[in-house]
Design an enzyme around this catalytic site. Structure first.
Site, PDB file in Angstrom:
ATOM      1  N   ASN A  72      -3.679   6.001  -0.545  1.00  0.00           N
ATOM      2  CA  ASN A  72      -3.065   6.281   0.756  1.00  0.00           C
ATOM      3  C   ASN A  72      -2.374   7.636   0.807  1.00  0.00           C
ATOM      4  O   ASN A  72      -2.193   8.195   1.895  1.00  0.00           O
ATOM      5  CB  ASN A  72      -2.097   5.163   1.133  1.00  0.00           C
ATOM      6  CG  ASN A  72      -2.828   3.952   1.659  1.00  0.00           C
ATOM      7  OD1 ASN A  72      -3.827   4.073   2.353  1.00  0.00           O
ATOM      8  ND2 ASN A  72      -2.359   2.767   1.322  1.00  0.00           N
ATOM      9  N   GLU A 132      -6.294  -0.859  -6.822  1.00  0.00           N
ATOM     10  CA  GLU A 132      -5.397   0.188  -7.302  1.00  0.00           C
ATOM     11  C   GLU A 132      -4.204  -0.499  -7.984  1.00  0.00           C
ATOM     12  O   GLU A 132      -3.430  -1.201  -7.339  1.00  0.00           O
ATOM     13  CB  GLU A 132      -4.933   1.033  -6.111  1.00  0.00           C
ATOM     14  CG  GLU A 132      -4.108   2.237  -6.462  1.00  0.00           C
ATOM     15  CD  GLU A 132      -3.773   3.062  -5.232  1.00  0.00           C
ATOM     16  OE1 GLU A 132      -3.863   4.300  -5.294  1.00  0.00           O
ATOM     17  OE2 GLU A 132      -3.404   2.470  -4.184  1.00  0.00           O
ATOM     18  N   HIS A 160      -3.061  -3.444  -5.560  1.00  0.00           N
ATOM     19  CA  HIS A 160      -3.401  -3.023  -4.207  1.00  0.00           C
ATOM     20  C   HIS A 160      -4.902  -3.161  -3.984  1.00  0.00           C
ATOM     21  O   HIS A 160      -5.694  -2.321  -4.419  1.00  0.00           O
ATOM     22  CB  HIS A 160      -2.945  -1.576  -3.988  1.00  0.00           C
ATOM     23  CG  HIS A 160      -3.257  -1.042  -2.628  1.00  0.00           C
ATOM     24  ND1 HIS A 160      -3.451   0.296  -2.377  1.00  0.00           N
ATOM     25  CD2 HIS A 160      -3.429  -1.675  -1.425  1.00  0.00           C
ATOM     26  CE1 HIS A 160      -3.727   0.463  -1.095  1.00  0.00           C
ATOM     27  NE2 HIS A 160      -3.714  -0.715  -0.505  1.00  0.00           N
ATOM     28  N   SER A 202       0.816  -1.211   0.000  1.00  0.00           N
ATOM     29  CA  SER A 202       0.000   0.000   0.000  1.00  0.00           C
ATOM     30  C   SER A 202       0.853   1.266   0.000  1.00  0.00           C
ATOM     31  O   SER A 202       0.314   2.362   0.023  1.00  0.00           O
ATOM     32  CB  SER A 202      -0.924   0.009   1.221  1.00  0.00           C
ATOM     33  OG  SER A 202      -0.199  -0.264   2.397  1.00  0.00           O
TER      34      SER A 202
END
Length: 317
Positions: A211, A173, A161, A140
């Site tokens: 993130n 992702e 991800h 991540s």
């Protein structure tokens, strides 16, 4: 409507995606924790044969048991037949290490967010699976370019991800390393769509897209609690009712795992060098205490053995 129009594909593109995804029949998952077992579940639900591995066979079996328990609840609610559950579980094989991944066409690493561990696992997988097959990381925040460079097939390494928990969250992702080929990208996107996911694409940068946006918000909520601006309940209620978020930032941090939140914050701070990404002391203290959220029964809140939040909040300050 605009999003639907942007995501639509022509029949020719659909056929190409199906053809790409069909190149993968056996799917490996390294790490049988919350993320790894969730990824294994959705891969098996998509009809793939799955090999789920961890550091020991019993850990992989524990991950499969977690899947069985989740599916059992669906059967009880009438949302899944017992036959479908048994068929899905029958497509998941447990193993005690990467050496058992040799039949795999595509392997996703879903281990703890630590660079050295991920590099070591990807190198082991690289040595085992056949040339021409693909490796992915569920990282991540860690550089995919660095991970790809540690293997003998950097053009066939990519970030995949999944969001937590994978069976419920619709997004994957996809992160392209500098070395990632167009073929690898197309196949990974098709594979995610075969699993019923929507995809976004990001170039390799600290924290990627999700993130990069999320972690500063979670840390700011921690700072607000640390400074006594409001209680954990007030912070979370404010986010849910004032921002229309389905979960408050402290609840979400407990779900993700406070160790994971801290690891990502540290990567962002180190790689970007901006203090807006620094981790608050309260977060470091909770991780040092071993209070990592739902998975340990305590974080910003206290949880029972089933992961349900108790009435009493944690005394985290």
């Amino acid at each position: 409507m605009a999003n639907e129009e942007m995501s639509s594909t022509s029949p020719g593109e659909d056929n190409h995606q199906v053809s790409q995804a069909s190149r993968v029949s056996t799917f490996g998952v390294v790490g049988a924790g919350q993320m790894g077992s969730g990824i294994a579940q959705i891969a098996a639900a998509a009809g793939l044969q799955v090999i789920l591995v961890d550091a020991a066979l019993e850990l992989a079996q524990r991950g499969k048991a977690r899947i069985a328990a989740a599916l059992g609840k669906l059967v009880e609610k009438g949302k899944m037949s017992a036959e479908a559950r048994d068929a899905l579980l029958g497509r998941i094989q447990c193993a005690g290490g990467p050496d058992d991944l040799s039949p795999c066409d595509f392997v996703v690493e879903a281990a703890t967010e630590t660079l050295d561990l991920k590099v070591a696992l990807l190198r082991k997988c690289d040595a085992v699976i056949a040339p021409g097959k693909w490796l992915a990381s569920n990282t991540s925040s860690i550089s995919l370019t660095r991970l790809a460079a540690s293997t003998s097939r950097p053009d066939r390494v990519i970030g995949m991800h999944f969001m937590n928990p994978p069976p419920l969250m619709k997004l994957v992702e996809i992160v392209r390393a500098v070395q990632t080929s167009d073929e690898t990208y197309s196949l990974t996107r098709a594979l995610a769509e075969r699993m019923g996911k929507k995809t976004t694409t990001t170039h390799d940068a600290p924290g990627f897209l999700v993130n990069r946006i999320l972690i500063p918000m979670l840390c700011e909520a921690c700072f607000a609690l640390q400074e006594g601006v409001g209680s954990a309940e007030d912070i979370d209620t404010g986010a849910k009712l004032g921002l229309n978020h389905p979960m408050g930032p402290l609840e979400l941090s407990d779900l993700i795992g406070l160790d994971t939140v801290l690891a990502i914050a540290d990567v962002l701070h180190h790689e970007i060098g901006d203090d807006k990404y620094r981790a608050p002391t309260i977060l470091r203290n909770l991780v040092s205490a071993g209070w990592l959220g739902r998975k340990t029964g305590r974080g910003f809140y206290v949880y029972d053995e089933k992961g349900n939040r108790s009435a009493a909040p944690s005394n985290a300050r």
